[in-house]
Scaffold this motif. Structure first.
Motif, PDB file in Angstrom:
ATOM      1  N   GLN A 247       0.798  -1.179   0.029  1.00 21.78           N
ATOM      2  CA  GLN A 247       0.100  -0.195  -0.200  1.00 21.78           C
ATOM      3  C   GLN A 247       0.811   1.041  -0.106  1.00 21.78           C
ATOM      4  OE1 GLN A 247      -2.172  -1.023   3.624  1.00 21.78           O
ATOM      5  NE2 GLN A 247      -3.973  -1.486   2.432  1.00 21.78           N
ATOM      6  N   ASP A 276      -4.187  -6.105  14.082  1.00 22.15           N
ATOM      7  CA  ASP A 276      -5.260  -6.463  13.089  1.00 22.15           C
ATOM      8  C   ASP A 276      -5.091  -8.053  13.166  1.00 22.15           C
ATOM      9  OD1 ASP A 276      -6.570  -7.480  10.641  1.00 22.15           O
ATOM     10  OD2 ASP A 276      -5.899  -5.803   9.443  1.00 22.15           O
ATOM     11  N   ARG A 278      -6.703 -10.251  11.486  1.00 23.30           N
ATOM     12  CA  ARG A 278      -6.905 -11.287  10.376  1.00 23.30           C
ATOM     13  C   ARG A 278      -5.836 -12.044   9.951  1.00 23.30           C
ATOM     14  NH1 ARG A 278      -8.122  -6.914   5.592  1.00 23.30           N
ATOM     15  NH2 ARG A 278      -6.770  -6.083   7.034  1.00 23.30           N
ATOM     16  N   LEU A 283      -7.506 -13.067   3.899  1.00 25.64           N
ATOM     17  CA  LEU A 283      -7.227 -12.102   2.676  1.00 25.64           C
ATOM     18  C   LEU A 283      -7.536 -12.951   1.563  1.00 25.64           C
ATOM     19  CD1 LEU A 283      -3.565 -10.853   4.019  1.00 25.64           C
ATOM     20  CD2 LEU A 283      -5.890  -9.907   3.859  1.00 25.64           C
ATOM     21  N   LYS A 287     -13.941 -11.001  -0.281  1.00 26.72           N
ATOM     22  CA  LYS A 287     -13.823  -9.797   0.173  1.00 26.72           C
ATOM     23  C   LYS A 287     -12.464  -9.241   0.145  1.00 26.72           C
ATOM     24  CE  LYS A 287     -14.887  -7.053   4.354  1.00 26.72           C
ATOM     25  NZ  LYS A 287     -15.405  -7.102   5.934  1.00 26.72           N
ATOM     26  N   GLY A 288     -11.533 -10.256   0.810  1.00 24.24           N
ATOM     27  CA  GLY A 288     -10.117  -9.784   0.966  1.00 24.24           C
ATOM     28  C   GLY A 288      -9.474  -9.697  -0.275  1.00 24.24           C
ATOM     29  N   ARG A 290     -10.868  -8.393  -3.128  1.00 24.89           N
ATOM     30  CA  ARG A 290     -11.468  -7.413  -3.605  1.00 24.89           C
ATOM     31  C   ARG A 290     -10.492  -6.023  -2.986  1.00 24.89           C
ATOM     32  NH1 ARG A 290     -16.554  -9.766  -3.248  1.00 24.89           N
ATOM     33  NH2 ARG A 290     -16.768  -8.666  -1.522  1.00 24.89           N
ATOM     34  N   GLU A 291     -10.226  -6.283  -1.870  1.00 24.83           N
ATOM     35  CA  GLU A 291      -9.531  -5.116  -1.026  1.00 24.83           C
ATOM     36  C   GLU A 291      -8.044  -5.197  -1.572  1.00 24.83           C
ATOM     37  OE1 GLU A 291      -7.451  -4.476   3.384  1.00 24.83           O
ATOM     38  OE2 GLU A 291      -9.457  -5.318   3.248  1.00 24.83           O
ATOM     39  N   GLY A 294      -7.571  -3.397  -4.911  1.00 27.34           N
ATOM     40  CA  GLY A 294      -7.777  -1.850  -4.728  1.00 27.34           C
ATOM     41  C   GLY A 294      -6.297  -1.187  -4.710  1.00 27.34           C
ATOM     42  N   TYR A 295      -5.348  -2.187  -4.539  1.00 26.54           N
ATOM     43  CA  TYR A 295      -3.984  -1.296  -4.353  1.00 26.54           C
ATOM     44  C   TYR A 295      -2.888  -2.107  -5.033  1.00 26.54           C
ATOM     45  CZ  TYR A 295      -3.544  -4.502  -0.255  1.00 26.54           C
ATOM     46  OH  TYR A 295      -3.732  -5.424   0.609  1.00 26.54           O
TER      47      TYR A 295
END
Length: 393
Positions: A247, A276, A278, A283, A287-288, A290-291, A294-295
């Motif tokens: 990130q 965190d 998780r 991941l 959902k993970g 897709r996150e 994003g980067y």
């Protein structure tokens, strides 16, 4: 590749471009190319060229893990050169750790007792120390306690001599490369070989080094900008086991970015450091993923996340990770394929010798059949033969 790697990651130069097969593909996040398995890979690929981006790479992409570490001590120019000679599409040069004076060098880990001859240097005996590295007490010699000039007096040695006694022949031959030297080497080799050379460096233990005031990402970005290799289509793919490092790099450079993923029950250390809860299992959920999309443009999962193993270590049914990642536009470059018995499922071993080769070709085929976009391997020549079998089979 990180210590999370299960070890204990090339078609000769003139044929890679002509015969490498780029599958029917769709553009994914950030311009990444997503291939399809089987017969869809039967279209001829063009040679990887300047400015072509990830879409210019053959598929499945063969990535020389730490160079050609099945044949030479890892993260040396001897290992990197041979990876290109064997035909690797991309060379993992290198795992980046800092020196005391802020230079980036290529070592598997900051602890260098197992990858250099530092123990043979009495002048550095007092540098031996025990440190907590990502929560694990680790004893040895650490790059951050040496200046670059001091590290340059050392020479590389084979990291796993029990599995690769033949590599010990080359102990002491090569010094520790800097990342800046790698960037210059990349340009030189591109000119010499008449085709774009790709590299795949990794930020190692970024949280640990940031706490020491030796942040990696800014140093990586500064050098990439200096050599004009910080663009979306630059032939430099950046990777890390810590999502926050990727990130951070995403704000500094436009290079293709890949999040490395260890075992499902493990936690990235930056998650541990920030509380965190998780795990990698979180991941790799839709959902993970897709996150991450994003980067980043890809993920580098351990091969066990692609095809889980049973209690005996043999392959079971492939997971849905490839399809799930492709659905959100991520490429997958799993790690690490190696030829020696201990690194293969028991059903594919030949005898019990730790340095003997097993029957690795059908293992490659099983992974390629899942639709992965590439693979890290210590034996790029073997991987290229396996790829040819796959795309022509």
């Amino acid at each position: 590749m990180n210590t999370h790697d299960s070890d204990g990651r090339t078609q000769p130069n003139g044929t890679t471009g002509r015969r490498a097969l780029l599958g029917a593909a769709v553009l994914g996040a950030g311009g990444a190319v997503l291939g399809l398995p089987g017969a869809a890979r039967a279209a001829e690929a063009k040679p990887a060229g300047h400015g072509g981006g990830l879409k210019s790479l053959p598929k499945p992409t063969i990535i020389g893990h730490r160079g050609s570490s099945g044949y030479r001590p890892e993260h040396t120019f001897g290992s990197y050169d041979l990876a290109l000679d064997l035909g690797a599409d991309v060379v993992e040069a290198g795992d980046l750790v800092p020196t005391k004076d802020g230079h980036l060098v290529c070592r598997h880990e900051p602890e260098i007792g197992g990858t250099t001859n530092v123990a043979d240097h009495p002048e550095f005996a007092d540098r031996r120390a025990t440190k907590t590295l990502d929560g694990v007490p680790t004893t040895g010699w650490f790059t951050e306690d040496f200046t670059l000039a001091e590290l340059k007096t050392l020479r590389a040695v084979e990291r796993i001599p029990a599995n690769r006694p033949h590599n010990t022949l080359y102990n002491g031959r090569w010094e520790i490369p800097t990342f800046e030297e790698v960037l210059k080497w990349q340009d030189e080799q591109t000119r010499r070989r008449g085709k774009q050379v790709w590299i795949y460096p990794e930020t190692k233990h970024p949280t640990y080094f940031r706490r020491l005031g030796l942040g990696l990402e800014e140093r990586v970005a500064k050098l990439l900008r200096k050599y004009g290799k910080d663009k979306r289509n630059s032939p430099v793919i950046l990777q890390s086991f810590e999502p926050s490092s990727i990130q951070r790099l995403n704000t500094l450079v436009d290079n293709p970015l890949v999040v490395l993923l260890s075992g499902a029950t493990t936690q990235p250390y930056d998650f541990v450091a920030t509380g965190d809860p998780r795990t990698v299992a979180d991941l790799i959920t839709p959902k993970g993923l897709r996150e991450i999309a994003g980067y980043a443009q890809g993920i580098g999962p351990t091969v066990d996340l692609i095809i889980p193993k049973d209690a005996s270590g043999n392959l079971t049914t492939p997971s849905t990770l490839v399809a799930d990642a492709h659905k959100v536009g991520l490429v997958l470059h799993p790690y690490t394929m190696r030829n020696e018995n201990p690194f293969l499922p028991p059903a594919y071993r030949n005898g019990t010798d730790p340095d003997a080769y097993g029957n690795v070709f059908p293992v490659f085929q099983k992974y390629f059949e899942t639709g992965i976009d590439g693979v890290f391997t210590d034996n790029a020549d073997t991987a290229l033969l396996a790829r040819a079998d796959f795309v022509n089979g």
